[in-house]
Scaffold this motif. Sequence first.
Motif, PDB file in Angstrom:
ATOM      1  N   ARG A  62       0.865  -1.187   0.000  1.00  0.00           N
ATOM      2  CA  ARG A  62       0.000   0.000   0.000  1.00  0.00           C
ATOM      3  C   ARG A  62       0.891   1.223   0.000  1.00  0.00           C
ATOM      4  O   ARG A  62       1.916   1.232   0.656  1.00  0.00           O
ATOM      5  CB  ARG A  62      -0.852   0.046   1.277  1.00  0.00           C
ATOM      6  CG  ARG A  62      -2.027  -0.856   1.194  1.00  0.00           C
ATOM      7  CD  ARG A  62      -2.896  -0.952   2.405  1.00  0.00           C
ATOM      8  NE  ARG A  62      -2.826   0.011   3.462  1.00  0.00           N
ATOM      9  CZ  ARG A  62      -3.879   0.649   3.940  1.00  0.00           C
ATOM     10  NH1 ARG A  62      -5.052   0.481   3.413  1.00  0.00           N
ATOM     11  NH2 ARG A  62      -3.761   1.455   4.954  1.00  0.00           N
ATOM     12  N   LEU A 111       0.950   4.957   1.210  1.00  0.00           N
ATOM     13  CA  LEU A 111       0.220   5.862   2.084  1.00  0.00           C
ATOM     14  C   LEU A 111       0.780   7.267   1.940  1.00  0.00           C
ATOM     15  O   LEU A 111       1.989   7.469   2.011  1.00  0.00           O
ATOM     16  CB  LEU A 111       0.325   5.430   3.542  1.00  0.00           C
ATOM     17  CG  LEU A 111      -0.208   4.064   3.939  1.00  0.00           C
ATOM     18  CD1 LEU A 111      -0.086   3.896   5.440  1.00  0.00           C
ATOM     19  CD2 LEU A 111      -1.654   3.916   3.540  1.00  0.00           C
ATOM     20  N   ASP A 130       0.704  10.727   3.836  1.00  0.00           N
ATOM     21  CA  ASP A 130       0.383  11.277   5.155  1.00  0.00           C
ATOM     22  C   ASP A 130      -0.426  10.276   5.987  1.00  0.00           C
ATOM     23  O   ASP A 130      -1.503  10.592   6.492  1.00  0.00           O
ATOM     24  CB  ASP A 130      -0.371  12.602   5.021  1.00  0.00           C
ATOM     25  CG  ASP A 130       0.584  13.780   5.061  1.00  0.00           C
ATOM     26  OD1 ASP A 130       1.804  13.535   5.081  1.00  0.00           O
ATOM     27  OD2 ASP A 130       0.117  14.925   5.079  1.00  0.00           O
ATOM     28  N   ASP A 131       0.101   9.079   6.134  1.00  0.00           N
ATOM     29  CA  ASP A 131      -0.493   8.045   6.976  1.00  0.00           C
ATOM     30  C   ASP A 131      -1.963   7.793   6.667  1.00  0.00           C
ATOM     31  O   ASP A 131      -2.805   7.714   7.558  1.00  0.00           O
ATOM     32  CB  ASP A 131      -0.328   8.384   8.457  1.00  0.00           C
ATOM     33  CG  ASP A 131       1.044   8.013   8.939  1.00  0.00           C
ATOM     34  OD1 ASP A 131       1.459   6.880   8.687  1.00  0.00           O
ATOM     35  OD2 ASP A 131       1.707   8.875   9.553  1.00  0.00           O
ATOM     36  N   GLY A 132      -2.281   7.696   5.387  1.00  0.00           N
ATOM     37  CA  GLY A 132      -3.621   7.269   5.031  1.00  0.00           C
ATOM     38  C   GLY A 132      -4.559   8.377   4.602  1.00  0.00           C
ATOM     39  O   GLY A 132      -5.742   8.129   4.420  1.00  0.00           O
ATOM     40  N   LEU A 133      -4.050   9.594   4.419  1.00  0.00           N
ATOM     41  CA  LEU A 133      -4.893  10.668   3.865  1.00  0.00           C
ATOM     42  C   LEU A 133      -5.291  10.292   2.434  1.00  0.00           C
ATOM     43  O   LEU A 133      -6.421  10.483   2.007  1.00  0.00           O
ATOM     44  CB  LEU A 133      -4.109  11.976   3.902  1.00  0.00           C
ATOM     45  CG  LEU A 133      -4.855  13.240   3.561  1.00  0.00           C
ATOM     46  CD1 LEU A 133      -5.923  13.504   4.597  1.00  0.00           C
ATOM     47  CD2 LEU A 133      -3.904  14.415   3.484  1.00  0.00           C
ATOM     48  N   TYR A 134      -4.315   9.753   1.709  1.00  0.00           N
ATOM     49  CA  TYR A 134      -4.566   9.176   0.390  1.00  0.00           C
ATOM     50  C   TYR A 134      -3.895   7.805   0.387  1.00  0.00           C
ATOM     51  O   TYR A 134      -2.822   7.651   0.956  1.00  0.00           O
ATOM     52  CB  TYR A 134      -3.969  10.037  -0.718  1.00  0.00           C
ATOM     53  CG  TYR A 134      -4.509  11.437  -0.746  1.00  0.00           C
ATOM     54  CD1 TYR A 134      -5.698  11.722  -1.412  1.00  0.00           C
ATOM     55  CD2 TYR A 134      -3.841  12.471  -0.100  1.00  0.00           C
ATOM     56  CE1 TYR A 134      -6.202  13.005  -1.425  1.00  0.00           C
ATOM     57  CE2 TYR A 134      -4.345  13.764  -0.109  1.00  0.00           C
ATOM     58  CZ  TYR A 134      -5.531  14.028  -0.768  1.00  0.00           C
ATOM     59  OH  TYR A 134      -6.034  15.288  -0.779  1.00  0.00           O
ATOM     60  N   VAL A 135      -4.554   6.854  -0.235  1.00  0.00           N
ATOM     61  CA  VAL A 135      -3.997   5.503  -0.311  1.00  0.00           C
ATOM     62  C   VAL A 135      -3.829   5.132  -1.775  1.00  0.00           C
ATOM     63  O   VAL A 135      -4.754   5.294  -2.567  1.00  0.00           O
ATOM     64  CB  VAL A 135      -4.920   4.478   0.389  1.00  0.00           C
ATOM     65  CG1 VAL A 135      -4.383   3.074   0.215  1.00  0.00           C
ATOM     66  CG2 VAL A 135      -5.055   4.802   1.856  1.00  0.00           C
ATOM     67  N   GLY A 136      -2.662   4.677  -2.113  1.00  0.00           N
ATOM     68  CA  GLY A 136      -2.392   4.275  -3.483  1.00  0.00           C
ATOM     69  C   GLY A 136      -2.246   2.773  -3.596  1.00  0.00           C
ATOM     70  O   GLY A 136      -1.863   2.098  -2.642  1.00  0.00           O
ATOM     71  N   ILE A 185      -0.962   8.767  -7.477  1.00  0.00           N
ATOM     72  CA  ILE A 185      -1.923   9.220  -6.473  1.00  0.00           C
ATOM     73  C   ILE A 185      -2.408  10.570  -6.967  1.00  0.00           C
ATOM     74  O   ILE A 185      -1.664  11.550  -6.972  1.00  0.00           O
ATOM     75  CB  ILE A 185      -1.287   9.292  -5.086  1.00  0.00           C
ATOM     76  CG1 ILE A 185      -0.986   7.875  -4.602  1.00  0.00           C
ATOM     77  CG2 ILE A 185      -2.215   9.977  -4.097  1.00  0.00           C
ATOM     78  CD1 ILE A 185       0.193   7.776  -3.751  1.00  0.00           C
ATOM     79  N   SER A 206       2.660  19.731   1.548  1.00  0.00           N
ATOM     80  CA  SER A 206       3.803  18.867   1.803  1.00  0.00           C
ATOM     81  C   SER A 206       3.290  17.560   2.379  1.00  0.00           C
ATOM     82  O   SER A 206       2.497  17.554   3.317  1.00  0.00           O
ATOM     83  CB  SER A 206       4.741  19.554   2.787  1.00  0.00           C
ATOM     84  OG  SER A 206       5.795  18.697   3.105  1.00  0.00           O
ATOM     85  N   ASN A 264       4.242   0.730   2.130  1.00  0.00           N
ATOM     86  CA  ASN A 264       4.135  -0.213   3.238  1.00  0.00           C
ATOM     87  C   ASN A 264       3.925  -1.621   2.749  1.00  0.00           C
ATOM     88  O   ASN A 264       3.057  -1.878   1.925  1.00  0.00           O
ATOM     89  CB  ASN A 264       2.970   0.173   4.144  1.00  0.00           C
ATOM     90  CG  ASN A 264       3.347   1.320   5.013  1.00  0.00           C
ATOM     91  OD1 ASN A 264       2.956   2.429   4.733  1.00  0.00           O
ATOM     92  ND2 ASN A 264       4.155   1.068   6.011  1.00  0.00           N
ATOM     93  N   SER A 265       4.720  -2.490   3.292  1.00  0.00           N
ATOM     94  CA  SER A 265       4.596  -3.897   2.968  1.00  0.00           C
ATOM     95  C   SER A 265       5.044  -4.676   4.186  1.00  0.00           C
ATOM     96  O   SER A 265       5.982  -4.284   4.859  1.00  0.00           O
ATOM     97  CB  SER A 265       5.490  -4.207   1.763  1.00  0.00           C
ATOM     98  OG  SER A 265       5.793  -5.578   1.751  1.00  0.00           O
ATOM     99  N   ARG A 281       9.471  12.715   1.614  1.00  0.00           N
ATOM    100  CA  ARG A 281       8.570  13.863   1.720  1.00  0.00           C
ATOM    101  C   ARG A 281       8.437  14.514   0.353  1.00  0.00           C
ATOM    102  O   ARG A 281       9.433  14.746  -0.332  1.00  0.00           O
ATOM    103  CB  ARG A 281       9.117  14.869   2.736  1.00  0.00           C
ATOM    104  CG  ARG A 281       8.190  16.055   2.926  1.00  0.00           C
ATOM    105  CD  ARG A 281       8.681  16.972   4.007  1.00  0.00           C
ATOM    106  NE  ARG A 281       8.460  16.435   5.353  1.00  0.00           N
ATOM    107  CZ  ARG A 281       7.293  16.409   5.962  1.00  0.00           C
ATOM    108  NH1 ARG A 281       6.218  16.849   5.357  1.00  0.00           N
ATOM    109  NH2 ARG A 281       7.195  15.944   7.180  1.00  0.00           N
TER     110      ARG A 281
END
Lengths: 212, 898
Positions: free
Chosen positions: A50, A52, A54-60, A70, A77, A83-84, A93
């Motif tokens: 997955r 991420l 900003d920790d799940g604001l948008y998920v690709g 995305i 920023s 993540n795997s 960033r």
Amino acid sequence: MSIAIVCCLFYSILIIITTSSTTSTNRAPLYTIEGQIVLPPDENNLGDIRILVDDGLYVGIPHVDGTFTISGVPSGSYIVSVNSPIHIFEPVRVDINKKGKIRARAVNFIEPGKVTIKKYPLRFEVHSKPNYFQKREVYRVTDLFSNPLFLQATLLVVSLLFLPKLMPQGEDLQGALQQTNGLFQPNPNMPDITDWFIRLFGAPTRQRPARN
Amino acid sequence: MRWRKVFETNEYGKIDRIIWYDQESVIISGQGRRARSLRYADGLEVWQLAATTTNTNSNQDTVAKHCQVIKNRYDPGTIHILSDDLLWSVSSYGEMLWSIEIPIKSTLKNLFLLSTSQYVIVGSLDSNSNQLQVTYYSKQDGQQAFSSSLPWSFNAKDSLNKCSTMNNLILCSNNEELSIITIPTTTDDTNVKTRHIKASSKIEQIRILYESTTRSVILIKSDNGETKIYQFNKKESTSEWDFNELNIQMKSNSFISIATDKNLAGQQILEASANDQKLNFHVSTINEQTLTNTRSYSVELPENMGEIEYLAYSVVKNTQLVTLRMQDGSLLVIKLADNGAELILHRDEALSSIISVETFDLSLSITQMRIEEEFGGTGMFSMFTKRISSQVSQLISFFLRLLDLFTHGNRNRDYLDKQAALVRDEFNLNKILIVVTSVGKVFGILTQSGGILWKNFFPNFAPFEHFNAVHVPLFHIRSAAHYTHEPLASIVYRDRNSLHDTHIRTFNPYTGDLENNLTTSSLPYHVKRVFLSTQAVDEFCKVLLFVDTNNKIHTYPSVPLSRALSTTIPTYIYLFDKSEQAFVGYYLSIDENDQKTSTNLKEVWRVSFQNEEVINIHTRLSSDRVHSAGIVLGDRSVLYKYTNPNLIAVVTEGIDYQKVPFVNIYLLDTVTGSVKLSHTHKRVKSPVHIVLSENWIVYTYYNQRYRRYEAVSSSLFEGEAQYNYSTFSSFDPIEPVIQSKAYILPYGVNAIQVTTTEKGITSRDIIMATPNGMLIEIPWILFDPRRPLDLTPMDREEGLIMYTPEIMVNFESVINYYKYVYNIRGIHTVATGLESTSIVFAYGLDLFFTRVFPSRIFDQLKDDFDFMIIGWSTVAFVVGSFVAKRFASIHQTKKAWK
């Protein structure tokens, strides 16, 4: 040091300006973050990955070839992390300015103003593999030898075996040794528990010849 | 399950519509702002597109936030999306065809989206002139072709709720009348035709069951339960439609779905209705005006699942499949075949919406009970006889078991294993989790296997609101400690239809059986707060105490307050007044001889917040134990902890005079109303996750200025001397000394909790759920606010670690290894019989259960402990000593002969 502070200050001012100016206009453009995940050729398992923002604001979700997009991201920023459960990737960033220019830099939480430019479009390569397990301690003979207490013990045993051989075999010493041996001899006056039991319950071995 | 993709938890991940194609499906999410295509084979993305601009005026009413997605019937590869003020078209192979902005005003709303072979038609309501503006855009490039307008009598909200679109028709219900508005599709004729269908009573719902370019089927449901189905056929070479009613007898609670297949002559219509634990299906073929070939099926459901919420009927390769979502969140797939219907899939999707969790100890085994009984007597003689009799019975049962083993062998082994799973183990490691879900289904889950022991569904369930979340009070009425009585748990919830009515359901946590004496659905007062009594009343049962809207306290079941609450320790209650943003403390005076079952509360303090809004409160776990009253410092002196059990943490949010957002954290003493700690953080974003335990608090937030997640840890100390070593009182004049430190977290935080152990001797770990799917166990000593900036030998003696701003997370502390869990909302920790062990249950979209050992396994043998080696070496030593003795005696005799 001072340059870094100035840089940091400048950056925060920049952000304030951007945030204040976006509210004045009615429509803000949206941008697309692009990148690629590079996996080792034998582990082409993109299914668990997955992306991420900003920790799940948008998920690709990755495409078949490892690239990802995305879209619909306003300027700002963001931290983009891949993540795997079986691979570790370094997060990046991504700064998108008001004009839609995108740059990528290394994530630095302690000094957020510090800029280490990275390549854009993003390229995520496997940094390392996570080690979730502690190695179980197994019993090995070599461990025994490395123990200092074991060395002490062997030294003691060796000295116990060889010291009497090294000593002069004098008669008086033999006698002394016998005396010391006497210390460990059982005291004949001490009541023995077997005798006590025999007296109490009678000795079966003695009864048998009596019957005969 | 082949694959699963978890989208965003926010609005952007909310799916508006899925359009199915042969190889992949296009998913429109975020209120029409993003379209992505996923392959069926592996779930990987094929393409993603999003709107290129966004409206930054966020302060708009809900009607404006409306989106409509349609697949062009004449060109199935094209999807048109109307999102608020943006109209865009994408093709199924991932090309953005065009995107245009349609200006909106507060009086001009885009409501309807229709498509023809040439045009995309948007119907916008102008509420000033009460007209519907119909604008035609070219399907190829989005150019505005022409527009017309027609009179419109509904307001914006009604238009959305009561109207539907279908091909070039807009269907609107107006009380007992259905208006069918035909929008012309070509520039040649501009006549808007309106026709009406009369219903017998007020129309509740219009649903489009089937839609194609030439034929459509709709369903009209009236509020008297009457349901009618109309079939629409397109007239040749015009844009008008004929309609006729299908004569189908329907029950009031039945659902309809229509499937088409190339092999089928016409459409098949499926009627489904739920009746207790049975689902009934009627499948027929639509034949001009009537239905033919009706076949009926029924399937027994394993449990009560309430009504049908969603129904889809499809024919895949001559297999008739029915997919249902039930009221209790169950997902069902039923196969219809000639030999009857068969339930082929049942998933309890309700488990992803857990809102309350409690754990119950398992019951004692019969032998354990006997041991308990053995020490139960009072007199010397009775104790002696009890002991002898219980030991005799233990002996008898042992022999019986042996006999059973010889005669029956392993035949009833399965049954015994099943029984053993419900009996408490030696160290009380296995428990029953009682979880309440937001749909009203309650589950009993065994921790050792994760198997569902029982489930109960309460159809008229609605949770209570608790600040910005929902919440269902779940109580231990009687614990498992009283082995002669069955344990009891109670849940309190509101009625879905009338939110002022409160229901109480009491059940046995082992079986889920309702205890009818303690179950009611009618309390004569409106409940504001509920809590559990401190004293057990009848048969070891505790009672529920309710505070009503008039600040009067009641007991359920009705018992005198003097029996429910301790008369020696005064009772204080705090309530939150949302309209005034104030916490109010009340004193409850109870006379020992008073037999009143309800009394008024007396206000003693009030803490109100101005210019800030209370967003959450956090209380400590009821199982929180403090083992040592102080910390031994490096110089052998003691620093005493300020362990106030009455503290709650309050989180408030606001914007200061410089327009800077801030978050405040307070520690509030709920007995005196005094604030013991207050922290202000500027430019900080909630959610704030809090852990409050012993004498410390740890909370996390997002720092907008530095764009990172941070944690703040504070400890409260009494100082070098303790005010009162035996008991704590909030009225003692203690000013706690506060020490604080802030840390940078490497990941975001979804939920946070602290481990719990039986006696609180074991050191504490913080369990943190991160958005990337990990559950991380971090020792509290890394959050210790006393971590020094430069380490002195004294600090080293005490075992402190030097302060570093970043908390490093080792992958070895990830407790869920490769099994990543997403969207965790809460973590529940429970103590076990072993002091070293704490149970962790994380819930959210996924569930995860494990045991953790914060101070390593200090009271257990390692699992690889070799009993054989120890056993054999003991035997070898014993034998060896005998042999050595023999040799020694021979040696002695020989010596004596010398």
